[in-house]
Design an enzyme around this catalytic site. Structure first.
Site, PDB file in Angstrom:
ATOM      1  N   LYS A  23      51.461  35.917  34.049  1.00 32.07           N
ATOM      2  CA  LYS A  23      50.800  36.241  32.787  1.00 32.07           C
ATOM      3  C   LYS A  23      51.815  36.939  31.904  1.00 32.07           C
ATOM      4  CE  LYS A  23      46.592  38.303  30.893  1.00 32.07           C
ATOM      5  NZ  LYS A  23      45.377  39.095  31.175  1.00 32.07           N
ATOM      6  N   ASP A  64      29.077  46.384  43.732  1.00 27.06           N
ATOM      7  CA  ASP A  64      30.518  46.467  43.522  1.00 27.06           C
ATOM      8  C   ASP A  64      31.064  45.047  43.610  1.00 27.06           C
ATOM      9  OD1 ASP A  64      33.221  48.445  45.011  1.00 27.06           O
ATOM     10  OD2 ASP A  64      33.084  47.207  43.220  1.00 27.06           O
ATOM     11  N   GLU A  66      33.590  41.689  41.446  1.00 26.90           N
ATOM     12  CA  GLU A  66      34.821  41.409  40.706  1.00 26.90           C
ATOM     13  C   GLU A  66      34.668  40.174  39.838  1.00 26.90           C
ATOM     14  OE1 GLU A  66      38.543  41.481  42.873  1.00 26.90           O
ATOM     15  OE2 GLU A  66      39.146  39.630  41.897  1.00 26.90           O
ATOM     16  N   ARG A  68      33.839  37.752  36.163  1.00 24.79           N
ATOM     17  CA  ARG A  68      32.614  37.242  35.546  1.00 24.79           C
ATOM     18  C   ARG A  68      31.796  36.371  36.481  1.00 24.79           C
ATOM     19  NH1 ARG A  68      34.837  33.658  30.594  1.00 24.79           N
ATOM     20  NH2 ARG A  68      36.127  35.510  30.412  1.00 24.79           N
TER      21      ARG A  68
END
Length: 210
Positions: A23, A64, A66, A68
């Site tokens: 990235k 909890d 991670e 979407r």
């Protein structure tokens, strides 16, 4: 009496060191990806405050998770648990930072009534929000030839398509509001988290818990 069920979504991001950085480029913000847990932190802070205040008629649940995709699972879960209203917070898109800057969270909801409640709470808390459209025609870019949908659409309007993705997992009978807080979650000058969202959530629950 208005019954509120506050579902807490902890969307965490695992920042792994080492290996290749895929990235790259201007604005990639790879070094700041640790703030992708800002939505989780805001909901956790609100839960802690509400636990100390102990308002009547509020149920608080934690998950909890991670990303979407898991947030979508949490929305389905909340609906199945009988939630009448759901407010989720996530550092979901860089597009919201481009559109609204670093001080304003983007709001997406099909419910004018829930929007009114949350904006009244944000006015009391002093946290800035701006409502953005859930433009249904943008859903075209989310369609897939081999599945029900893809999890990311075209780059233009990507904050909207991200919200539209989440909307697919919410029961139409449930009032739902999504806050994209990617901008105001972080204070670049002070290099620290802001706690954005905590005060608004607390105000919203307190104002609507009776």
């Amino acid at each position: 009496m208005l019954k509120l069920l506050l579902q807490l979504f902890f969307v965490s991001f695992c920042f792994i060191s080492g290996g290749y950085n895929i990235k790259t480029g201007p604005g990639c913000m790879i070094e700041l990806m640790k703030f992708d847990m800002g939505g989780s932190a805001a909901v956790f802070g609100a839960a802690k405050a509400l636990g100390q205040i102990k308002p009547l008629g509020v149920e608080v649940n934690n998950t909890d998770a991670e990303g979407r995709l898991t947030l979508a699972d949490a929305l389905v879960y909340a609906c199945n648990q009988g939630a009448e209203k759901i407010v989720d917070l996530a550092t979901l898109t860089g597009a919201c930072i481009i559109g609204l800057g670093s001080s304003i969270g983007g709001v997406f909801t099909p419910s004018d009534d829930l929007a009114k409640e949350v904006f009244e709470a944000s006015e009391a808390s002093g946290e800035k929000l701006w409502r953005l459209p859930l433009e249904e025609s943008y859903w075209e870019s989310m369609k897939s030839g081999v599945a029900d949908m893809v999890n990311t659409g075209a780059r233009p309007g990507s904050a909207i398509t991200a919200a539209l993705f989440l909307k697919q997992f919410v029961d139409e009978k449930v009032q739902w509001l999504h806050i994209d807080m990617a901008g105001p979650v972080w204070n670049e000058k002070q290099r620290c988290a802001t706690g954005f969202g905590v005060a608004t959530l607390v105000e919203w629950v307190l104002k609507n818990a009776s």
